[in-house]
Design a protein around this motif. Structure first.
Motif, PDB file in Angstrom:
ATOM      1  N   UNK A  75      14.418  15.951  -2.360  1.00 27.29           N
ATOM      2  CA  UNK A  75      13.254  15.114  -2.676  1.00 27.29           C
ATOM      3  C   UNK A  75      13.214  14.785  -4.156  1.00 27.29           C
ATOM      4  N   UNK A  76      13.454  15.784  -5.004  1.00 28.74           N
ATOM      5  CA  UNK A  76      13.480  15.551  -6.447  1.00 28.74           C
ATOM      6  C   UNK A  76      14.506  14.489  -6.818  1.00 28.74           C
ATOM      7  N   UNK A  77      15.703  14.626  -6.283  1.00 31.37           N
ATOM      8  CA  UNK A  77      16.772  13.674  -6.593  1.00 31.37           C
ATOM      9  C   UNK A  77      16.384  12.266  -6.156  1.00 31.37           C
ATOM     10  N   UNK A  78      15.842  12.144  -4.963  1.00 33.51           N
ATOM     11  CA  UNK A  78      15.489  10.831  -4.430  1.00 33.51           C
ATOM     12  C   UNK A  78      14.374  10.164  -5.228  1.00 33.51           C
ATOM     13  N   UNK A  79      13.344  10.947  -5.609  1.00 32.33           N
ATOM     14  CA  UNK A  79      12.202  10.383  -6.316  1.00 32.33           C
ATOM     15  C   UNK A  79      12.549  10.037  -7.757  1.00 32.33           C
ATOM     16  N   UNK A  80      13.160  10.972  -8.471  1.00 32.17           N
ATOM     17  CA  UNK A  80      13.422  10.750  -9.890  1.00 32.17           C
ATOM     18  C   UNK A  80      14.517   9.718 -10.126  1.00 32.17           C
ATOM     19  N   UNK A  81      15.406   9.528  -9.145  1.00 30.92           N
ATOM     20  CA  UNK A  81      16.442   8.511  -9.277  1.00 30.92           C
ATOM     21  C   UNK A  81      16.031   7.190  -8.626  1.00 30.92           C
ATOM     22  N   UNK A  82      14.878   7.172  -7.964  1.00 30.29           N
ATOM     23  CA  UNK A  82      14.392   5.945  -7.336  1.00 30.29           C
ATOM     24  C   UNK A  82      15.313   5.428  -6.244  1.00 30.29           C
ATOM     25  N   UNK A  83      15.812   6.320  -5.399  1.00 30.58           N
ATOM     26  CA  UNK A  83      16.798   5.938  -4.393  1.00 30.58           C
ATOM     27  C   UNK A  83      16.166   5.219  -3.209  1.00 30.58           C
ATOM     28  N   UNK A 103      16.190  10.522   9.397  1.00 29.72           N
ATOM     29  CA  UNK A 103      14.799  10.951   9.493  1.00 29.72           C
ATOM     30  C   UNK A 103      14.295  11.479   8.157  1.00 29.72           C
ATOM     31  N   UNK A 104      15.074  12.321   7.482  1.00 28.94           N
ATOM     32  CA  UNK A 104      14.669  12.860   6.178  1.00 28.94           C
ATOM     33  C   UNK A 104      14.503  11.725   5.167  1.00 28.94           C
ATOM     34  N   UNK A 105      15.437  10.773   5.197  1.00 31.33           N
ATOM     35  CA  UNK A 105      15.345   9.625   4.284  1.00 31.33           C
ATOM     36  C   UNK A 105      14.070   8.833   4.549  1.00 31.33           C
ATOM     37  N   UNK A 106      13.744   8.637   5.824  1.00 31.32           N
ATOM     38  CA  UNK A 106      12.537   7.874   6.181  1.00 31.32           C
ATOM     39  C   UNK A 106      11.272   8.600   5.721  1.00 31.32           C
ATOM     40  N   UNK A 110       8.607   7.092   3.072  1.00 34.99           N
ATOM     41  CA  UNK A 110       7.215   6.902   3.487  1.00 34.99           C
ATOM     42  C   UNK A 110       6.243   7.613   2.551  1.00 34.99           C
ATOM     43  N   UNK A 111       6.657   8.760   2.016  1.00 37.82           N
ATOM     44  CA  UNK A 111       5.760   9.569   1.188  1.00 37.82           C
ATOM     45  C   UNK A 111       5.964   9.383  -0.315  1.00 37.82           C
ATOM     46  N   UNK A 112       7.029   8.689  -0.706  1.00 39.15           N
ATOM     47  CA  UNK A 112       7.361   8.587  -2.133  1.00 39.15           C
ATOM     48  C   UNK A 112       6.258   7.966  -2.997  1.00 39.15           C
ATOM     49  N   UNK A 114       2.976   8.205  -2.709  1.00 44.16           N
ATOM     50  CA  UNK A 114       1.979   9.260  -2.918  1.00 44.16           C
ATOM     51  C   UNK A 114       2.550  10.380  -3.788  1.00 44.16           C
ATOM     52  N   UNK A 115       3.804  10.726  -3.550  1.00 45.77           N
ATOM     53  CA  UNK A 115       4.423  11.807  -4.326  1.00 45.77           C
ATOM     54  C   UNK A 115       4.603  11.404  -5.782  1.00 45.77           C
ATOM     55  N   UNK A 116       4.990  10.156  -6.025  1.00 44.26           N
ATOM     56  CA  UNK A 116       5.135   9.696  -7.411  1.00 44.26           C
ATOM     57  C   UNK A 116       3.788   9.716  -8.131  1.00 44.26           C
ATOM     58  N   UNK A 117       2.740   9.309  -7.423  1.00 48.56           N
ATOM     59  CA  UNK A 117       1.400   9.334  -8.005  1.00 48.56           C
ATOM     60  C   UNK A 117       0.984  10.757  -8.335  1.00 48.56           C
ATOM     61  N   UNK A 118       1.315  11.685  -7.455  1.00 54.12           N
ATOM     62  CA  UNK A 118       0.999  13.098  -7.680  1.00 54.12           C
ATOM     63  C   UNK A 118       1.731  13.628  -8.902  1.00 54.12           C
ATOM     64  N   UNK A 119       2.992  13.251  -9.053  1.00 56.63           N
ATOM     65  CA  UNK A 119       3.772  13.692 -10.203  1.00 56.63           C
ATOM     66  C   UNK A 119       3.204  13.124 -11.497  1.00 56.63           C
ATOM     67  N   UNK A 120       2.810  11.846 -11.461  1.00 60.83           N
ATOM     68  CA  UNK A 120       2.237  11.212 -12.647  1.00 60.83           C
ATOM     69  C   UNK A 120       0.929  11.869 -13.043  1.00 60.83           C
ATOM     70  N   UNK A 121       0.094  12.179 -12.044  1.00 61.08           N
ATOM     71  CA  UNK A 121      -1.214  12.786 -12.328  1.00 61.08           C
ATOM     72  C   UNK A 121      -1.085  14.189 -12.891  1.00 61.08           C
ATOM     73  N   UNK A 122       0.000  14.882 -12.535  1.00 60.84           N
ATOM     74  CA  UNK A 122       0.154  16.265 -12.970  1.00 60.84           C
ATOM     75  C   UNK A 122       0.895  16.404 -14.296  1.00 60.84           C
ATOM     76  N   UNK A 123       1.386  15.300 -14.833  1.00 64.61           N
ATOM     77  CA  UNK A 123       2.109  15.368 -16.096  1.00 64.61           C
ATOM     78  C   UNK A 123       1.166  15.706 -17.247  1.00 64.61           C
ATOM     79  N   UNK A 124       1.668  16.514 -18.194  1.00 56.06           N
ATOM     80  CA  UNK A 124       0.892  16.857 -19.381  1.00 56.06           C
ATOM     81  C   UNK A 124       0.892  15.671 -20.331  1.00 56.06           C
TER      82      UNK A 124
END
Length: 204
Positions: A75-83, A103-106, A110-112, A114-124
């Motif tokens: 998940x980290x690799x996919x999100x941070x690399x924008x795959x 299935x894992x890719x889908x 589907x969740x990226x 929301x997950x990106x928003x969560x990562x942005x909100x949690x950044x210092x």
């Protein structure tokens, strides 16, 4: 892409025992949810979650923990690399079940958002400058031998604190600085150097 080798992907085989696609979706979401707990290699997953997943996948808690660590890495690799979906599938070796990879890719796609928003909100982040104002002032300095006027600048800044939660409005703090001509010269010289440095970097 060579991101994962065959041996590293062995924990994914347990997902083939999942009773439904919804189970895989929930496990992937849990992998993201607990990815920052513990370490990247050994996420700290609540015992109740490990027990539930182990029961769903017919494996033991240790194997479930290895699965969570691997999914968090993917998940980290996919999100941070924008795959995209195809690139996520390419992270896996050919030995991994094709439908499982898709299935894992889908699920990640589907969740990226929301997950990106969560990562942005949690950044210092640091406080941000909202407004800036100034005015000249004259201080009267006096002692037994002399009396003179000392010109100064009063600089007023409004700073917005870093948000602590997405549902909480950041607080605003007013800061006032009193600067003499000499201090102001030093400050402007430093700001000028910062401006030149930023201009140089943005021009590269």
């Amino acid at each position: 892409m060579g991101f994962l080798d065959t041996s590293a992907c062995s924990p994914l085989e347990h997902l083939l025992n999942a009773p439904s696609k919804e189970t895989v979706v929930e496990i992937c979401r849990d992998a993201f949810r607990y990815r920052n707990a513990g370490t990247a290699a050994r996420p700290l997953i609540p015992g109740a979650v490990l027990k539930r997943v182990a029961g769903e996948l017919s494996c033991d808690a240790s194997q479930a923990g290895e699965l969570f660590a691997l999914l968090a890495r993917i998940i980290d690799e996919a999100i941070f690399e924008g795959l995209d979906g195809h690139s996520i599938v390419q992270l896996f070796p050919e030995t991994v079940d094709k439908k499982l990879k898709q299935l894992i890719a889908a699920v990640i796609l589907d969740n990226s958002p929301q997950w990106r928003q969560s990562l942005t909100s949690s950044q210092i982040s640091l406080p941000k400058l909202k407004s800036f104002d100034w005015r000249a002032d004259v201080k009267i300095s006096s002692d037994k031998s002399s009396r003179m006027s000392v010109p100064t600048a009063l600089v007023e800044m409004q700073l917005e604190s870093a948000p602590t939660h997405k549902d909480v409005v950041p607080s605003v703090e007013n800061v006032t600085l009193e600067l003499t001509a000499a201090t102001l010269d030093t400050m402007l010289d430093g700001l000028g150097k910062i401006r030149d440095q930023l201009t140089s970097v943005s021009g590269q």
